[in-house]
Design a protein around this motif. Structure first.
Motif, PDB file in Angstrom:
ATOM      1  N   GLY A 118      -2.401   6.915   2.953  1.00 56.90           N
ATOM      2  CA  GLY A 118      -1.419   5.863   2.739  1.00 56.90           C
ATOM      3  C   GLY A 118      -1.668   5.158   1.424  1.00 56.90           C
ATOM      4  N   ILE A 119      -0.745   4.261   1.098  1.00 57.86           N
ATOM      5  CA  ILE A 119      -0.841   3.500  -0.136  1.00 57.86           C
ATOM      6  C   ILE A 119      -0.310   2.094   0.125  1.00 57.86           C
ATOM      7  CG2 ILE A 119       1.413   4.278  -1.020  1.00 57.86           C
ATOM      8  CD1 ILE A 119      -0.154   4.502  -3.813  1.00 57.86           C
TER       9      ILE A 119
ATOM     10  N   LEU B 104       6.148   1.194  -2.253  1.00 55.90           N
ATOM     11  CA  LEU B 104       7.438   1.695  -1.783  1.00 55.90           C
ATOM     12  C   LEU B 104       7.892   2.878  -2.633  1.00 55.90           C
ATOM     13  CD1 LEU B 104       9.915   1.517   0.034  1.00 55.90           C
ATOM     14  CD2 LEU B 104      10.840  -0.218  -1.530  1.00 55.90           C
ATOM     15  N   TYR B 105       7.791   2.748  -3.935  1.00 56.06           N
ATOM     16  CA  TYR B 105       8.121   3.841  -4.851  1.00 56.06           C
ATOM     17  C   TYR B 105       7.291   5.080  -4.521  1.00 56.06           C
ATOM     18  CZ  TYR B 105       8.319   6.420  -9.292  1.00 56.06           C
ATOM     19  OH  TYR B 105       8.454   7.390 -10.250  1.00 56.06           O
ATOM     20  N   ALA B 106       5.995   4.892  -4.286  1.00 57.20           N
ATOM     21  CA  ALA B 106       5.088   6.011  -4.015  1.00 57.20           C
ATOM     22  C   ALA B 106       5.448   6.745  -2.728  1.00 57.20           C
ATOM     23  CB  ALA B 106       3.649   5.510  -3.941  1.00 57.20           C
ATOM     24  N   VAL B 107       5.712   6.007  -1.660  1.00 55.95           N
ATOM     25  CA  VAL B 107       5.969   6.666  -0.383  1.00 55.95           C
ATOM     26  C   VAL B 107       7.312   7.405  -0.389  1.00 55.95           C
ATOM     27  CG1 VAL B 107       7.095   4.863   1.016  1.00 55.95           C
ATOM     28  CG2 VAL B 107       5.426   6.406   2.079  1.00 55.95           C
TER      29      VAL B 107
ATOM     30  N   SER C 204       2.046   9.337   3.484  1.00 57.10           N
ATOM     31  CA  SER C 204       2.945   9.291   4.649  1.00 57.10           C
ATOM     32  C   SER C 204       3.223   7.867   5.117  1.00 57.10           C
ATOM     33  CB  SER C 204       2.356  10.102   5.808  1.00 57.10           C
ATOM     34  OG  SER C 204       1.147   9.520   6.251  1.00 57.10           O
ATOM     35  N   LYS C 205       2.569   6.899   4.529  1.00 58.99           N
ATOM     36  CA  LYS C 205       2.744   5.511   4.947  1.00 58.99           C
ATOM     37  C   LYS C 205       2.486   4.592   3.766  1.00 58.99           C
ATOM     38  CE  LYS C 205      -0.254   6.516   8.114  1.00 58.99           C
ATOM     39  NZ  LYS C 205      -0.342   7.904   7.814  1.00 58.99           N
TER      40      LYS C 205
END
Length: 166
Positions: free
Chosen positions: A133-134, A145-148, A156-157
């Motif tokens: 996750g990030i 948000l951009y990454a996911v 994945s989160k």
């Protein structure tokens, strides 16, 4: 235990520090752990490292939480407005951050192509997207948000805290 380790931030050719939390039993077990990457890693664990003198207290929380995981907190640039550029994924619209060059996609490429492979190689991670996750707050929340969305092959989160979007 929190380890501080420097990584070459390839978009600018300078080093950025990672604050890596390992569970208390890391040195005595053979267990593999999920990983959460955090923006503004200097603010996560210790007050003396935090931008405004008060950390999130994440180490104390994780030391007593039954879910064991590795945290990789990545620092941003601290000179001037580097952080805003590094955590800006797109050219800003009218009225907000127009003066900053968006470097967020290069920051994310650095995380997934430079940092994550080293973390997965050097620490006992569960490297799959389902266990990765990030997270971040403010501009770090926007980047999470951009990454996911755009880097969903790896994450994945996402934890998106205080993500102001206009």
């Amino acid at each position: 235990m929190v380890i501080k380790r420097d990584f070459l931030y390839t978009p600018k050719g300078v080093t950025r520090r990672a604050h890596i939390y390992l569970p208390n039993d890391y040195t005595t077990s053979t267990e593999r752990y999920p990983v959460m990457y955090f923006f503004d890693g200097h603010n996560l664990f210790f007050n003396e490292d935090a931008s405004y003198g008060k950390s999130w207290g994440l180490k104390e929380f994780l030391d007593s939480w039954p879910k064991k995981m590795i945290i990789v907190g990545l620092e941003c640039g601290h000179d001037g407005d580097e952080r805003l550029s590094e955590y800006l994924p797109y050219k800003a619209g009218p009225g907000h951050f127009q003066e900053f060059e968006p470097c967020g996609n290069r920051t994310m490429d650095w995380i997934v192509y430079d940092v994550k492979p080293v973390i997965d190689r050097d620490y006992r991670t569960i490297p799959f997207r389902e266990c990765t996750g990030i997270a971040g707050s403010s501009m770090g929340g926007i980047m999470s948000l951009y990454a996911v969305v755009h880097y969903n092959r790896w994450f994945s989160k996402a934890g998106c805290v205080s993500s102001a979007m206009g």
